[in-house]
Design a protein around this motif. Structure first.
Motif, short mmCIF file in Angstrom:
data_model
loop_
_atom_site.label_atom_id
_atom_site.label_comp_id
_atom_site.label_asym_id
_atom_site.label_seq_id
_atom_site.Cartn_x
_atom_site.Cartn_y
_atom_site.Cartn_z
N GLY A 193 0.83 -1.19 0.00
CA GLY A 193 0.00 0.00 0.00
C GLY A 193 0.87 1.24 0.00
N LEU A 194 0.30 2.36 -0.45
CA LEU A 194 0.97 3.65 -0.44
C LEU A 194 0.24 4.55 0.53
CD1 LEU A 194 3.05 5.67 -1.65
CD2 LEU A 194 1.29 6.25 -3.35
N CYS A 195 0.94 5.01 1.56
CA CYS A 195 0.35 5.87 2.58
C CYS A 195 0.00 7.23 1.96
CB CYS A 195 1.33 6.05 3.74
SG CYS A 195 0.71 7.16 5.02
N HIS A 196 -1.22 7.69 2.20
CA HIS A 196 -1.64 8.99 1.68
C HIS A 196 -1.02 10.14 2.47
CE1 HIS A 196 -4.31 7.24 -1.20
NE2 HIS A 196 -5.16 6.75 -0.30
N GLN A 197 -0.61 9.88 3.72
CA GLN A 197 -0.01 10.90 4.57
C GLN A 197 1.44 11.20 4.18
OE1 GLN A 197 -2.84 11.97 6.50
NE2 GLN A 197 -1.24 12.85 7.77
N CYS A 198 2.27 10.13 4.22
CA CYS A 198 3.72 10.33 4.08
C CYS A 198 4.32 9.71 2.82
CB CYS A 198 4.43 9.81 5.32
SG CYS A 198 4.42 8.01 5.47
N GLN A 199 3.49 9.09 1.99
CA GLN A 199 3.92 8.48 0.73
C GLN A 199 4.82 7.25 0.91
OE1 GLN A 199 2.36 9.75 -2.07
NE2 GLN A 199 1.37 10.88 -0.45
N ARG B 48 -1.71 -0.33 8.75
CA ARG B 48 -1.27 0.96 9.30
C ARG B 48 0.13 1.26 8.79
NH1 ARG B 48 -4.79 2.24 13.62
NH2 ARG B 48 -3.62 4.12 14.07
N CYS B 49 0.33 2.49 8.37
CA CYS B 49 1.65 2.89 7.88
C CYS B 49 2.67 2.77 9.00
CB CYS B 49 1.59 4.32 7.36
SG CYS B 49 3.20 4.95 6.84
N PRO B 50 3.78 2.07 8.76
CA PRO B 50 4.79 1.92 9.80
C PRO B 50 5.56 3.22 10.07
CG PRO B 50 5.54 0.90 7.78
CD PRO B 50 4.12 1.33 7.55
N SER B 51 5.48 4.17 9.15
CA SER B 51 6.21 5.43 9.33
C SER B 51 5.42 6.47 10.11
CB SER B 51 6.59 6.03 7.97
OG SER B 51 7.50 5.19 7.32
N CYS B 52 4.13 6.63 9.77
CA CYS B 52 3.36 7.70 10.43
C CYS B 52 2.11 7.20 11.14
CB CYS B 52 2.98 8.77 9.40
SG CYS B 52 1.74 8.23 8.21
#
Length: 113
Positions: free
Chosen positions: A71-77, A88-92
């Protein structure tokens, strides 16, 4: 088990390609199956011998490549594996993402001798 019907259809398509391209002998067939696809690789592999029984593909090897559910996070790409990180995005830590891959089911390669 819906895998058998799908594998029979794959074999039918491969046989058509073999005939259209006048291939003499097929060594292997490679399928790509996404982690989120409804097809379960283990069951596809188990159904394969029944699907090729009595055909010119009886001696072929079935290879399966599993395509990750990315998946591609819409928040942090950030690109991340949706299953490994529980959506859940592991970065943000965002839950807003778009699916890039993971639902595929396709014939990648027909290797002939």
């Amino acid at each position: 088990m819906h895998e058998l019907g799908v594998v029979i259809e794959v074999v039918r398509n491969v046989r058509n390609v073999v005939k259209q391209n006048e291939l003499s002998e097929v060594e292997s067939i490679t399928l790509q199956i996404g982690q989120l696809c409804s097809m379960i690789p283990k069951y596809v592999k188990e159904c394969y011998p029944a699907a090729v029984d009595g055909t010119e593909l009886e001696q072929t090897e079935l290879k399966i490549e599993v395509i990750p559910a990315n998946g591609l996070c819409h928040q942090c790409q950030q690109v991340f594996n949706v299953l490994e990180h529980r959506s859940r995005c592991p970065s943000c830590d965002s839950e807003k993402w778009g699916l890039l891959s993971g639902k595929e089911f396709m014939i990648k390669e027909i290797a002939a001798r």
